[in-house]
Scaffold this motif. Structure first.
Motif, PDB file in Angstrom:
ATOM      1  N   HIS A 114       1.264  -1.215   0.043  1.00 53.79           N
ATOM      2  CA  HIS A 114      -0.043   0.040  -0.172  1.00 53.79           C
ATOM      3  C   HIS A 114       0.983   1.288  -0.116  1.00 53.79           C
ATOM      4  O   HIS A 114       0.827   2.195  -0.960  1.00 53.79           O
ATOM      5  CB  HIS A 114      -1.142   0.186   0.952  1.00 53.79           C
ATOM      6  N   GLU A 115       2.591   1.115   0.332  1.00 51.56           N
ATOM      7  CA  GLU A 115       3.113   2.094   0.735  1.00 51.56           C
ATOM      8  C   GLU A 115       3.507   2.434  -0.610  1.00 51.56           C
ATOM      9  O   GLU A 115       3.225   3.762  -1.546  1.00 51.56           O
ATOM     10  CB  GLU A 115       3.604   2.069   1.899  1.00 51.56           C
ATOM     11  N   TYR A 116       3.557   1.122  -1.462  1.00 51.65           N
ATOM     12  CA  TYR A 116       3.995   1.698  -2.438  1.00 51.65           C
ATOM     13  C   TYR A 116       3.060   2.163  -3.726  1.00 51.65           C
ATOM     14  O   TYR A 116       3.131   3.453  -4.557  1.00 51.65           O
ATOM     15  CB  TYR A 116       4.801   0.325  -3.244  1.00 51.65           C
ATOM     16  N   LEU A 117       1.829   1.482  -3.810  1.00 48.12           N
ATOM     17  CA  LEU A 117       0.720   1.972  -4.843  1.00 48.12           C
ATOM     18  C   LEU A 117       0.764   3.712  -3.804  1.00 48.12           C
ATOM     19  O   LEU A 117       0.120   4.479  -5.080  1.00 48.12           O
ATOM     20  CB  LEU A 117      -0.364   1.142  -4.526  1.00 48.12           C
ATOM     21  N   ASN A 118      -0.043   4.068  -3.261  1.00 50.09           N
ATOM     22  CA  ASN A 118       0.496   5.568  -2.110  1.00 50.09           C
ATOM     23  C   ASN A 118       1.320   6.434  -3.271  1.00 50.09           C
ATOM     24  O   ASN A 118       1.621   7.749  -4.189  1.00 50.09           O
ATOM     25  CB  ASN A 118       0.755   5.567  -1.150  1.00 50.09           C
ATOM     26  N   ARG A 119       2.822   5.467  -3.324  1.00 54.54           N
ATOM     27  CA  ARG A 119       3.989   6.794  -3.996  1.00 54.54           C
ATOM     28  C   ARG A 119       3.388   6.788  -5.248  1.00 54.54           C
ATOM     29  O   ARG A 119       3.174   7.811  -5.808  1.00 54.54           O
ATOM     30  CB  ARG A 119       5.084   6.396  -3.246  1.00 54.54           C
ATOM     31  N   LEU A 120       2.912   6.082  -5.986  1.00 59.76           N
ATOM     32  CA  LEU A 120       2.556   5.612  -7.412  1.00 59.76           C
ATOM     33  C   LEU A 120       0.990   6.687  -7.218  1.00 59.76           C
ATOM     34  O   LEU A 120       0.955   6.742  -8.746  1.00 59.76           O
ATOM     35  CB  LEU A 120       2.340   4.196  -7.519  1.00 59.76           C
ATOM     36  N   SER A 121      -0.020   6.754  -6.490  1.00 60.58           N
ATOM     37  CA  SER A 121      -1.044   7.649  -6.790  1.00 60.58           C
ATOM     38  C   SER A 121      -1.834   6.581  -7.456  1.00 60.58           C
ATOM     39  O   SER A 121      -2.947   6.865  -8.343  1.00 60.58           O
ATOM     40  CB  SER A 121      -1.221   9.158  -7.195  1.00 60.58           C
ATOM     41  N   VAL A 122      -1.836   5.235  -7.178  1.00 60.21           N
ATOM     42  CA  VAL A 122      -2.966   4.257  -7.908  1.00 60.21           C
ATOM     43  C   VAL A 122      -3.401   3.199  -7.009  1.00 60.21           C
ATOM     44  O   VAL A 122      -2.733   2.594  -5.848  1.00 60.21           O
ATOM     45  CB  VAL A 122      -1.224   3.359  -8.254  1.00 60.21           C
ATOM     46  N   PRO A 123      -4.759   2.979  -7.605  1.00 61.83           N
ATOM     47  CA  PRO A 123      -5.799   2.307  -5.728  1.00 61.83           C
ATOM     48  C   PRO A 123      -4.743   0.846  -6.304  1.00 61.83           C
ATOM     49  O   PRO A 123      -4.862   0.008  -7.540  1.00 61.83           O
ATOM     50  CB  PRO A 123      -6.750   3.135  -6.721  1.00 61.83           C
ATOM     51  N   ALA A 124      -4.951  -0.315  -5.372  1.00 65.70           N
ATOM     52  CA  ALA A 124      -5.535  -1.358  -5.616  1.00 65.70           C
ATOM     53  C   ALA A 124      -6.442  -2.306  -6.194  1.00 65.70           C
ATOM     54  O   ALA A 124      -7.676  -1.940  -5.832  1.00 65.70           O
ATOM     55  CB  ALA A 124      -5.103  -1.817  -3.760  1.00 65.70           C
ATOM     56  N   GLU A 125      -6.098  -3.049  -6.887  1.00 66.00           N
ATOM     57  CA  GLU A 125      -6.951  -3.902  -8.054  1.00 66.00           C
ATOM     58  C   GLU A 125      -6.842  -5.414  -7.577  1.00 66.00           C
ATOM     59  O   GLU A 125      -5.932  -5.932  -7.392  1.00 66.00           O
ATOM     60  CB  GLU A 125      -7.069  -3.227  -9.562  1.00 66.00           C
ATOM     61  N   LYS A 126      -7.650  -5.577  -8.034  1.00 66.50           N
ATOM     62  CA  LYS A 126      -7.688  -7.386  -7.288  1.00 66.50           C
ATOM     63  C   LYS A 126      -7.944  -7.586  -9.260  1.00 66.50           C
ATOM     64  O   LYS A 126      -7.315  -9.183  -8.895  1.00 66.50           O
ATOM     65  CB  LYS A 126      -9.202  -7.492  -6.943  1.00 66.50           C
ATOM     66  N   ASN A 127      -7.547  -7.194 -10.436  1.00 68.39           N
ATOM     67  CA  ASN A 127      -7.416  -7.669 -11.246  1.00 68.39           C
ATOM     68  C   ASN A 127      -6.292  -7.638 -12.513  1.00 68.39           C
ATOM     69  O   ASN A 127      -6.366  -6.614 -12.019  1.00 68.39           O
ATOM     70  CB  ASN A 127      -8.486  -8.019 -11.969  1.00 68.39           C
ATOM     71  N   PRO A 128      -5.196  -8.589 -12.011  1.00 65.98           N
ATOM     72  CA  PRO A 128      -4.297  -8.034 -12.839  1.00 65.98           C
ATOM     73  C   PRO A 128      -4.149  -7.793 -14.007  1.00 65.98           C
ATOM     74  O   PRO A 128      -3.693  -9.044 -15.278  1.00 65.98           O
ATOM     75  CB  PRO A 128      -2.874  -9.032 -12.120  1.00 65.98           C
ATOM     76  N   ASP A 129      -4.785  -7.476 -14.827  1.00 67.91           N
ATOM     77  CA  ASP A 129      -5.315  -7.142 -16.245  1.00 67.91           C
ATOM     78  C   ASP A 129      -4.199  -6.457 -16.640  1.00 67.91           C
ATOM     79  O   ASP A 129      -3.127  -5.347 -16.691  1.00 67.91           O
ATOM     80  CB  ASP A 129      -6.579  -6.841 -16.671  1.00 67.91           C
ATOM     81  N   LEU A 130      -4.486  -6.095 -18.522  1.00 71.87           N
ATOM     82  CA  LEU A 130      -3.386  -4.653 -19.353  1.00 71.87           C
ATOM     83  C   LEU A 130      -3.459  -3.753 -18.926  1.00 71.87           C
ATOM     84  O   LEU A 130      -3.338  -2.606 -18.534  1.00 71.87           O
ATOM     85  CB  LEU A 130      -3.434  -4.582 -20.428  1.00 71.87           C
ATOM     86  N   LYS A 131      -4.498  -3.805 -18.422  1.00 70.63           N
ATOM     87  CA  LYS A 131      -5.503  -2.111 -18.450  1.00 70.63           C
ATOM     88  C   LYS A 131      -4.963  -1.812 -17.262  1.00 70.63           C
ATOM     89  O   LYS A 131      -4.353  -0.321 -16.806  1.00 70.63           O
ATOM     90  CB  LYS A 131      -6.806  -1.315 -17.779  1.00 70.63           C
ATOM     91  N   TYR A 132      -4.612  -2.466 -16.285  1.00 70.39           N
ATOM     92  CA  TYR A 132      -4.125  -2.186 -14.333  1.00 70.39           C
ATOM     93  C   TYR A 132      -2.154  -2.163 -14.903  1.00 70.39           C
ATOM     94  O   TYR A 132      -1.975  -1.011 -14.323  1.00 70.39           O
ATOM     95  CB  TYR A 132      -4.086  -2.857 -13.623  1.00 70.39           C
ATOM     96  N   LEU A 133      -1.902  -2.509 -15.302  1.00 72.48           N
ATOM     97  CA  LEU A 133      -0.572  -2.870 -15.773  1.00 72.48           C
ATOM     98  C   LEU A 133      -0.435  -1.455 -16.506  1.00 72.48           C
ATOM     99  O   LEU A 133       1.187  -1.414 -15.730  1.00 72.48           O
ATOM    100  CB  LEU A 133       0.424  -4.109 -15.994  1.00 72.48           C
ATOM    101  N   THR A 134      -0.903  -1.241 -17.671  1.00 73.43           N
ATOM    102  CA  THR A 134      -0.401   0.062 -17.901  1.00 73.43           C
ATOM    103  C   THR A 134      -0.815   1.750 -17.019  1.00 73.43           C
ATOM    104  O   THR A 134       0.715   2.175 -16.861  1.00 73.43           O
ATOM    105  CB  THR A 134      -1.317  -0.229 -18.850  1.00 73.43           C
ATOM    106  N   GLN A 135      -1.664   1.040 -16.170  1.00 74.03           N
ATOM    107  CA  GLN A 135      -1.670   2.017 -15.059  1.00 74.03           C
ATOM    108  C   GLN A 135      -0.397   2.515 -14.416  1.00 74.03           C
ATOM    109  O   GLN A 135       0.392   3.539 -13.783  1.00 74.03           O
ATOM    110  CB  GLN A 135      -3.402   2.308 -14.705  1.00 74.03           C
ATOM    111  N   LEU A 136      -0.031   1.226 -13.697  1.00 73.85           N
ATOM    112  CA  LEU A 136       0.700   1.257 -12.998  1.00 73.85           C
ATOM    113  C   LEU A 136       2.344   1.917 -13.488  1.00 73.85           C
ATOM    114  O   LEU A 136       2.795   2.046 -12.780  1.00 73.85           O
ATOM    115  CB  LEU A 136       1.235  -0.515 -12.748  1.00 73.85           C
TER     116      LEU A 136
END
Length: 247
Positions: free
Chosen positions: A4-26
């Motif tokens: 959660h600290e890592y995702l907070n620095r990226l300003s990206v919420p946690a998601e349950k589905n590891p799909d291409l859209k989420y990977l692109t956002q990350l």
């Protein structure tokens, strides 16, 4: 690692589905949030291939890093988020040849049966997962494709002056972080390493990039560049103001 600290620095919420859209956002958020920088190298602070050390430097001390640190930590994050991700080795192309073989670390991520190159540790490069199928992708940094040149061997290419230019060559063979030990030492100590020749810090912005190389700042906005020269005191202030890096 505290996800959660890592995702907070990226300003990206946690998601349950590891799909291409989420990977692109990350990937995009990572490149706009965490700089590529070699400031430990030029100050002769040893960099060990240890993800706990990477996390302490990048997340706790709000720093950036070079490829082993950035892609090493990001690969772990992706795996813990449910992606099938492993490190790969790459050989960077220079105008007059190649750098040390297999000395750059990147990531290969499989979405279903489709592999994608992901790299948050190469500075000014593609900001989205690149399919190994050869499909062209474009963003604010340019147009890219991956060309297969042999079984399991590929080139990452960028369009420059109406020609495809190879940025680096890579294998899809999985690598472990410790496989880069000799290359990591070389990049920190050798006069042949690009990273030992002066300070470098660079970060993507929504419409361009900001880079500090030595005393020169280059700001790119929608393809237009402007340069600024700084003195030593201004460099320290600029690192803190632009990159949130305190030296």
């Amino acid at each position: 690692m505290k996800i959660h600290e890592y995702l907070n620095r990226l300003s990206v919420p946690a998601e349950k589905n590891p799909d291409l859209k989420y990977l692109t956002q990350l990937q995009q958020s990572h490149m706009e949030s965490i700089p590529f920088e070699n400031l430990d190298v030029t100050r002769k602070v040893p960099i060990e291939l240890d993800v706990d050390s990477f996390y302490e430097k990048i997340m706790v001390r709000n720093r950036g890093g070079f490829c082993y640190e950035l892609n090493g930590l990001f690969q772990l994050l992706l795996s813990e988020l449910g992606f099938q991700a492993h490190l790969i080795s790459c050989t960077v192309k220079k105008p007059d040849g190649w750098v040390r073989e297999d000395s750059h670390a990147a990531i290969l991520v499989s979405i279903g049966h489709f592999p994608y190159l992901v790299d948050v540790g190469f500075g000014d490069s593609v900001r989205q997962p690149m399919p190994l199928s050869g499909e062209e992708k474009s963003d604010v940094s340019g147009s890219y494709r991956i060309k297969e040149i042999g079984k399991g061997i590929f080139n990452l290419e960028r369009m420059e002056n109406e020609n495809w230019k190879t940025l680096y060559r890579f294998s899809d063979k999985p690598k472990q972080l410790h496989d880069f030990a000799e290359a990591c030492l070389f990049n920190q100590t050798s006069p042949e390493s690009h990273f030992t020749h002066g300070d470098l810090a660079t970060i993507a912005t929504k419409n361009g990039r900001v880079t500090l190389a030595g005393h020169i700042v280059t700001k790119s906005v929608n393809g237009q560049k402007e340069k600024l020269e700084l003195n030593e005191n201004e460099i320290r202030e600029y690192l803190q103001e632009q990159f949130q890096i305190k030296i």
